[in-house]
Design a protein around this motif. Structure first.
Motif, PDB file in Angstrom:
ATOM      1  N   LYS A  29     -22.187 -16.807   8.272  1.00  0.00           N
ATOM      2  CA  LYS A  29     -22.662 -16.433   9.488  1.00  0.00           C
ATOM      3  C   LYS A  29     -23.890 -15.040   9.390  1.00  0.00           C
ATOM      4  O   LYS A  29     -24.697 -15.372   9.780  1.00  0.00           O
ATOM      5  N   GLU A  30     -23.301 -14.319   8.121  1.00  0.00           N
ATOM      6  CA  GLU A  30     -24.090 -13.215   8.104  1.00  0.00           C
ATOM      7  C   GLU A  30     -25.294 -13.267   7.172  1.00  0.00           C
ATOM      8  O   GLU A  30     -26.364 -12.882   7.173  1.00  0.00           O
ATOM      9  N   LYS A  68     -10.659 -10.530  11.993  1.00  0.00           N
ATOM     10  CA  LYS A  68     -10.655  -9.089  12.806  1.00  0.00           C
ATOM     11  C   LYS A  68     -10.824  -7.913  11.793  1.00  0.00           C
ATOM     12  O   LYS A  68     -11.787  -7.113  12.171  1.00  0.00           O
ATOM     13  N   GLY A  78     -14.305  -7.216  10.359  1.00  0.00           N
ATOM     14  CA  GLY A  78     -15.497  -7.255  11.261  1.00  0.00           C
ATOM     15  C   GLY A  78     -16.459  -8.728  11.311  1.00  0.00           C
ATOM     16  O   GLY A  78     -17.493  -8.552  11.631  1.00  0.00           O
ATOM     17  N   TYR A  79     -15.681  -9.807  11.636  1.00  0.00           N
ATOM     18  CA  TYR A  79     -16.367 -11.118  12.111  1.00  0.00           C
ATOM     19  C   TYR A  79     -17.088 -10.975  13.306  1.00  0.00           C
ATOM     20  O   TYR A  79     -16.133 -10.441  14.324  1.00  0.00           O
ATOM     21  N   LYS A  80     -18.152 -10.939  13.173  1.00  0.00           N
ATOM     22  CA  LYS A  80     -19.037 -10.581  14.748  1.00  0.00           C
ATOM     23  C   LYS A  80     -19.068 -11.907  15.833  1.00  0.00           C
ATOM     24  O   LYS A  80     -19.204 -11.707  17.032  1.00  0.00           O
ATOM     25  N   ASP A  81     -18.850 -13.075  15.319  1.00  0.00           N
ATOM     26  CA  ASP A  81     -18.878 -14.208  16.230  1.00  0.00           C
ATOM     27  C   ASP A  81     -17.716 -14.303  17.239  1.00  0.00           C
ATOM     28  O   ASP A  81     -16.743 -13.740  16.887  1.00  0.00           O
ATOM     29  N   LYS A  99     -17.365 -15.249   7.448  1.00  0.00           N
ATOM     30  CA  LYS A  99     -18.243 -14.023   7.747  1.00  0.00           C
ATOM     31  C   LYS A  99     -19.472 -14.165   7.023  1.00  0.00           C
ATOM     32  O   LYS A  99     -20.470 -13.946   7.573  1.00  0.00           O
TER      33      LYS A  99
END
Length: 422
Positions: free
Chosen positions: A184-185, A337, A340-343, A181
């Motif tokens: 990515k962020e 999940k 809040g992992y968005k990829d 996470k």
């Protein structure tokens, strides 16, 4: 240092504490930690913190400090970690490394942030023990709360159980998920973590590392049932370390769209974890990972492949860790999940593709580290001799436990296609 300990069970450079590690030094640290200027250490007992074979990349002591304040008399159990001061192979190997900078950053910035993210998602998993003190100058030192009085211990003289291993892989999966996470962020938060095992300044040129595959080939040649695999390893021995370095540095040098990347532990073996088991039932209650000195951004396969050889028992290893790694994946997915992992979510099939693609780590571990770690487990070899003495190393390659594992693993390599296109 106590005269009652069996000195043969410990690393030589941990038998005598350095002169600076005294009551005044520890008293100053406890006074700052407790915010009590009146605190005074009245007695300090120092012993080796770890047994032969537990670690190599530092010097560790266990200290029990008796101290007094206006509120009364107290005792505190501590683990003190520092760099080797004795001249020799260990000091030379670790000189100019980023070990302490990495571990201080892990304890003081990264792991607290990982825990914060998990807590916000309703997961109270503890990822690290409290660090009471750290410094880089005038010497590299870290001081932790000792986990032993809290009921934690290292597994040494028995096989690690399936439930204990599941606890380990669950905690690793949560750590990896949070790191995915963050990568990515806000990748800048982890950008300094780029120094893995093969980035130690003198590691790649150390004779123990460079000669491992030759000893492995010699073993294959002498055992009739294994001789047929010799040509595969002869074919790669000239360049496999460079191929491996390229695999491990993939995130920094040649990132792929079809790979998953994490902040890996980097030295994910049994002696770098402490288990807490229920005193009545023996059931595992928790595991605490320790030693984050070579944590680095790396392919997700790095810790998982390492665990097959350096953590698992033979029954799990013979299936290339399939059950445990699939369990790890379910926890990874569930945690991604929750936080809040968005990829797009990783897939199990893609994970295994990556594990099989990064086969050069398997080649290195089975030929170089694996025989040494199994030799350490027999309690018949000294760690420093295994690392430094070629004749002692050769003996490790013919241990029954090692040969039996190799006899099971090499057919797996062949079935998975590891020898094709070498």
């Amino acid at each position: 240092m106590s005269d009652k300990i069996d000195k043969s069970q410990f690393n030589e450079d941990e038998l005598e504490a350095p002169s600076w590690l005294n009551a005044q030094f520890v008293g100053g640290i406890l006074a700052a930690y407790k915010n009590s200027s009146e605190l005074k250490v009245t007695d300090l007992k120092i012993t080796p913190a770890t047994a032969q074979g537990d670690h190599y990349a530092s010097v560790m002591f266990r200290a029990t400090a008796e101290y007094s304040t206006s509120k009364g008399k107290f005792s505190k159990a501590l683990i003190i970690k520092t760099m080797p001061e004795q001249e020799g192979h260990k000091k030379d190997m670790l000189a100019d490394s980023h070990l302490f900078e990495t571990e201080i950053g892990m304890y003081c910035q990264v792991l607290p942030e990982f825990e914060r993210i998990l807590t916000e998602a309703g997961d109270t998993t503890k990822l690290f023990a409290p660090c009471l003190y750290h410094s880089l100058e005038p010497r590299q030192v870290m001081i932790f709360e000792d986990l032993v009085p809290l009921g934690y211990s290292v597994v040494r003289d028995r096989p690690v159980s399936q439930n204990e291993l599941k606890n380990v892989f669950s905690k690793l999966a949560k750590w990896h998920a949070v790191s995915m996470k963050i990568i990515k962020e806000r990748p800048e938060f982890l950008k300094e973590y780029k120094y893995g095992l093969f980035d130690l300044p003198h590691f790649v040129t150390d004779p123990m590392v460079t000669s491992g595959i030759d000893k492995f080939i010699e073993m294959l040649d002498k055992l009739p049932d294994l001789k047929k695999y010799k040509p595969h390893f002869e074919k790669i021995k000239g360049n496999y370390l460079k191929r491996l370095q390229s695999e491990l540095q993939e995130y920094h040098q040649n990132r792929r769209d079809d790979s998953y990347y994490v902040l890996c532990h980097g030295d994910f073996h049994l002696r770098n974890m402490m288990f807490k088991n229920n005193q009545k039932t023996g059931a595992v209650e928790d595991v605490m990972l320790v030693d984050f000195q070579i944590s680095n951004l790396s392919p997700i396969s790095t810790d998982l492949i390492y665990s097959i050889y350096m953590l698992m028992e033979p029954e799990q290893r013979r299936e290339m860790g399939k059950e445990l790694i699939n369990y790890y994946f379910t926890v990874l997915l569930d945690t991604l999940k929750k936080i809040g992992y968005k990829d797009p979510m990783p897939t199990q099939a893609k994970l295994w593709e990556q594990l099989h693609r990064n086969k050069y780590y398997d080649f290195f571990l089975i030929s170089t580290f694996f025989p040494l770690i199994l030799a350490v487990k027999t309690n018949s070899f000294q760690m420093n001799e295994l690392i430094q003495d070629p004749e002692t190393q050769k003996k490790a390659y013919f241990l029954d436990t090692y040969v039996k594992d190799v006899e099971k693993l090499l057919p797996k390599f062949e079935k998975l296609g590891y020898f094709k296109g070498l």
